[in-house]
Design a protein around this motif. Structure first.
Motif, PDB file in Angstrom:
ATOM      1  N   LEU A 115       0.052   2.020   8.157  1.00 19.98           N
ATOM      2  CA  LEU A 115      -0.372   2.691   9.382  1.00 19.98           C
ATOM      3  C   LEU A 115       0.538   3.873   9.649  1.00 19.98           C
ATOM      4  O   LEU A 115       1.621   3.991   9.066  1.00 19.98           O
ATOM      5  N   ARG A 116       0.098   4.728  10.576  1.00 23.23           N
ATOM      6  CA  ARG A 116       0.903   5.871  10.991  1.00 23.23           C
ATOM      7  C   ARG A 116       0.784   6.011  12.494  1.00 23.23           C
ATOM      8  O   ARG A 116      -0.214   5.571  13.084  1.00 23.23           O
ATOM      9  N   ARG A 117       1.772   6.608  13.123  1.00 27.94           N
ATOM     10  CA  ARG A 117       1.810   6.643  14.585  1.00 27.94           C
ATOM     11  C   ARG A 117       0.654   7.435  15.200  1.00 27.94           C
ATOM     12  O   ARG A 117       0.354   7.288  16.388  1.00 27.94           O
ATOM     13  N   ASP A 118      -0.034   8.274  14.401  1.00 18.32           N
ATOM     14  CA  ASP A 118      -1.158   9.040  14.937  1.00 18.32           C
ATOM     15  C   ASP A 118      -2.474   8.273  14.886  1.00 18.32           C
ATOM     16  O   ASP A 118      -3.534   8.826  15.193  1.00 18.32           O
ATOM     17  N   GLY A 119      -2.441   6.985  14.474  1.00 20.48           N
ATOM     18  CA  GLY A 119      -3.655   6.191  14.450  1.00 20.48           C
ATOM     19  C   GLY A 119      -4.392   6.234  13.124  1.00 20.48           C
ATOM     20  O   GLY A 119      -5.594   5.947  13.080  1.00 20.48           O
ATOM     21  N   ALA A 120      -3.697   6.571  12.048  1.00 17.98           N
ATOM     22  CA  ALA A 120      -4.316   6.663  10.731  1.00 17.98           C
ATOM     23  C   ALA A 120      -3.911   5.484   9.866  1.00 17.98           C
ATOM     24  O   ALA A 120      -2.873   4.848  10.082  1.00 17.98           O
ATOM     25  N   VAL A 121      -4.738   5.208   8.843  1.00 17.85           N
ATOM     26  CA  VAL A 121      -4.487   4.130   7.888  1.00 17.85           C
ATOM     27  C   VAL A 121      -4.591   4.685   6.482  1.00 17.85           C
ATOM     28  O   VAL A 121      -5.341   5.637   6.224  1.00 17.85           O
ATOM     29  N   SER A 122      -3.826   4.092   5.565  1.00 16.63           N
ATOM     30  CA  SER A 122      -3.881   4.464   4.159  1.00 16.63           C
ATOM     31  C   SER A 122      -3.594   3.217   3.325  1.00 16.63           C
ATOM     32  O   SER A 122      -2.951   2.274   3.799  1.00 16.63           O
ATOM     33  N   VAL A 123      -4.087   3.232   2.085  1.00 15.81           N
ATOM     34  CA  VAL A 123      -3.755   2.173   1.130  1.00 15.81           C
ATOM     35  C   VAL A 123      -3.273   2.846  -0.142  1.00 15.81           C
ATOM     36  O   VAL A 123      -3.928   3.760  -0.652  1.00 15.81           O
ATOM     37  N   VAL A 124      -2.118   2.415  -0.628  1.00 14.20           N
ATOM     38  CA  VAL A 124      -1.545   3.003  -1.838  1.00 14.20           C
ATOM     39  C   VAL A 124      -1.192   1.893  -2.819  1.00 14.20           C
ATOM     40  O   VAL A 124      -0.938   0.753  -2.427  1.00 14.20           O
ATOM     41  N   ARG A 125      -1.198   2.246  -4.080  1.00 14.81           N
ATOM     42  CA  ARG A 125      -0.749   1.344  -5.131  1.00 14.81           C
ATOM     43  C   ARG A 125       0.380   2.027  -5.883  1.00 14.81           C
ATOM     44  O   ARG A 125       0.264   3.189  -6.283  1.00 14.81           O
ATOM     45  N   ARG A 126       1.481   1.335  -6.036  1.00 20.30           N
ATOM     46  CA  ARG A 126       2.588   1.853  -6.837  1.00 20.30           C
ATOM     47  C   ARG A 126       2.708   0.982  -8.080  1.00 20.30           C
ATOM     48  O   ARG A 126       2.872  -0.226  -7.986  1.00 20.30           O
ATOM     49  N   THR A 127       2.576   1.605  -9.236  1.00 17.98           N
ATOM     50  CA  THR A 127       2.631   0.907 -10.518  1.00 17.98           C
ATOM     51  C   THR A 127       3.803   1.438 -11.316  1.00 17.98           C
ATOM     52  O   THR A 127       3.804   2.608 -11.723  1.00 17.98           O
ATOM     53  N   ARG A 128       4.815   0.591 -11.483  1.00 15.71           N
ATOM     54  CA  ARG A 128       6.033   0.972 -12.198  1.00 15.71           C
ATOM     55  C   ARG A 128       6.592   2.302 -11.686  1.00 15.71           C
ATOM     56  O   ARG A 128       6.978   3.175 -12.443  1.00 15.71           O
ATOM     57  N   GLY A 129       6.555   2.440 -10.353  1.00 16.79           N
ATOM     58  CA  GLY A 129       7.154   3.598  -9.712  1.00 16.79           C
ATOM     59  C   GLY A 129       6.229   4.768  -9.480  1.00 16.79           C
ATOM     60  O   GLY A 129       6.572   5.707  -8.755  1.00 16.79           O
ATOM     61  N   THR A 130       5.039   4.761 -10.077  1.00 18.42           N
ATOM     62  CA  THR A 130       4.081   5.858  -9.904  1.00 18.42           C
ATOM     63  C   THR A 130       3.069   5.491  -8.837  1.00 18.42           C
ATOM     64  O   THR A 130       2.411   4.445  -8.936  1.00 18.42           O
ATOM     65  N   GLU A 131       2.922   6.338  -7.826  1.00 20.06           N
ATOM     66  CA  GLU A 131       2.054   6.023  -6.695  1.00 20.06           C
ATOM     67  C   GLU A 131       0.660   6.615  -6.871  1.00 20.06           C
ATOM     68  O   GLU A 131       0.494   7.767  -7.254  1.00 20.06           O
ATOM     69  N   THR A 132      -0.354   5.789  -6.569  1.00 20.17           N
ATOM     70  CA  THR A 132      -1.751   6.211  -6.558  1.00 20.17           C
ATOM     71  C   THR A 132      -2.317   5.944  -5.168  1.00 20.17           C
ATOM     72  O   THR A 132      -2.179   4.834  -4.645  1.00 20.17           O
ATOM     73  N   VAL A 133      -2.954   6.940  -4.570  1.00 17.96           N
ATOM     74  CA  VAL A 133      -3.567   6.780  -3.251  1.00 17.96           C
ATOM     75  C   VAL A 133      -4.960   6.193  -3.438  1.00 17.96           C
ATOM     76  O   VAL A 133      -5.829   6.819  -4.055  1.00 17.96           O
ATOM     77  N   LEU A 134      -5.188   4.994  -2.936  1.00 18.39           N
ATOM     78  CA  LEU A 134      -6.494   4.345  -3.019  1.00 18.39           C
ATOM     79  C   LEU A 134      -7.356   4.673  -1.814  1.00 18.39           C
ATOM     80  O   LEU A 134      -8.577   4.796  -1.941  1.00 18.39           O
ATOM     81  N   VAL A 135      -6.745   4.781  -0.655  1.00 14.38           N
ATOM     82  CA  VAL A 135      -7.430   5.227   0.569  1.00 14.38           C
ATOM     83  C   VAL A 135      -6.556   6.290   1.210  1.00 14.38           C
ATOM     84  O   VAL A 135      -5.430   5.991   1.624  1.00 14.38           O
ATOM     85  N   PRO A 136      -7.008   7.555   1.276  1.00 14.21           N
ATOM     86  CA  PRO A 136      -6.179   8.599   1.892  1.00 14.21           C
ATOM     87  C   PRO A 136      -6.038   8.367   3.390  1.00 14.21           C
ATOM     88  O   PRO A 136      -6.824   7.625   4.003  1.00 14.21           O
ATOM     89  N   TRP A 137      -5.035   8.998   3.981  1.00 14.01           N
ATOM     90  CA  TRP A 137      -4.820   8.844   5.418  1.00 14.01           C
ATOM     91  C   TRP A 137      -6.089   9.202   6.186  1.00 14.01           C
ATOM     92  O   TRP A 137      -6.630  10.300   6.042  1.00 14.01           O
TER      93      TRP A 137
END
Length: 215
Positions: A115-137
């Motif tokens: 979550l973020r203080r402005d009311g947004a949501v995101s889902v991320v996956r980090r695989t061996r240190g590399t981040e992939t955004v599955l749901v953008p903010w």
């Protein structure tokens, strides 16, 4: 306790968390792992994670993971946390991580609903240190944004089922990830961004024994 009284107590807790925490340092049974890049930045090293009933109080400089290392979640389960957000919190994300592996190493793997203080949501996956955004903010009317003063509370829940990971805020569905994109078994806990000021009143791990809904 009435909502107004709880708000007053938590506001006071936020202003004096580091000076008057009921128990200072990392509580027994918990671990803090800063992001490798943040850990190397001495100027951004402030951190406090205190047992302060009801729940815990967190203030951060660097981003990182906070988790109980002996706990695991697997199969069909839910994780639920109530996040109380204070005005000092930046626009950094915070939330629940799950599916954690190698979380103490230089290249952890995990999935995080944020979550973020402005009311947004995101889902991320980090695989061996590399981040992939599955749901953008994405802002969602189910999420309470912070108005700039006082505190607000959002309940974040993630449901891991046989086919998907679903994310709920205040009991409203805000995101769904196919299971092929989300390894959910493993460590779980809090994912916190840079310079956040939070009180977390609950963290519940719930096993689901009945068959899950397919949609």
């Amino acid at each position: 306790m009435k909502a107004s009284a709880l708000c007053a107590v938590l506001c006071m807790a936020g202003s004096v968390a580091q000076a008057q925490a009921q128990e200072t340092g990392i509580p027994a049974g918990w671990r803090w792992t800063p992001d490798p890049a943040a850990a190397a930045a001495a100027a951004d090293s402030a951190f406090s994670f205190d047992r302060m009933p009801p729940g815990f109080h967190i203030t951060t400089g660097p981003a990182g993971l906070i988790y109980p290392p002996v706990e695991r979640a697997a199969g069909m389960f839910s994780l639920v946390a109530d996040f109380v957000v204070f005005p000092q919190t930046t626009e950094s994300g915070f939330g629940i991580f799950l599916g954690g592996a190698d979380v103490e190493g230089e290249a952890p793997t995990y999935l995080a609903a944020l979550l973020r203080r402005d009311g947004a949501v995101s889902v991320v996956r980090r695989t061996r240190g590399t981040e992939t955004v599955l749901v953008p903010w994405t802002t969602n009317p189910a999420i309470k944004p912070h108005p700039g003063e006082g505190v607000i509370t959002n309940r974040l829940r993630v449901n891991a089922s046989t086919d998907s990971l679903r994310v709920f805020v205040n009991d409203s569905s805000v995101a769904r990830i196919p299971l092929g994109d989300a390894a959910t078994d493993g460590h779980f806990g809090f994912r916190v961004g840079r310079r956040v000021n939070l009180h977390i009143t609950i963290l519940d791990h719930i096993r689901h024994l009945a068959p899950a809904r397919s949609r």
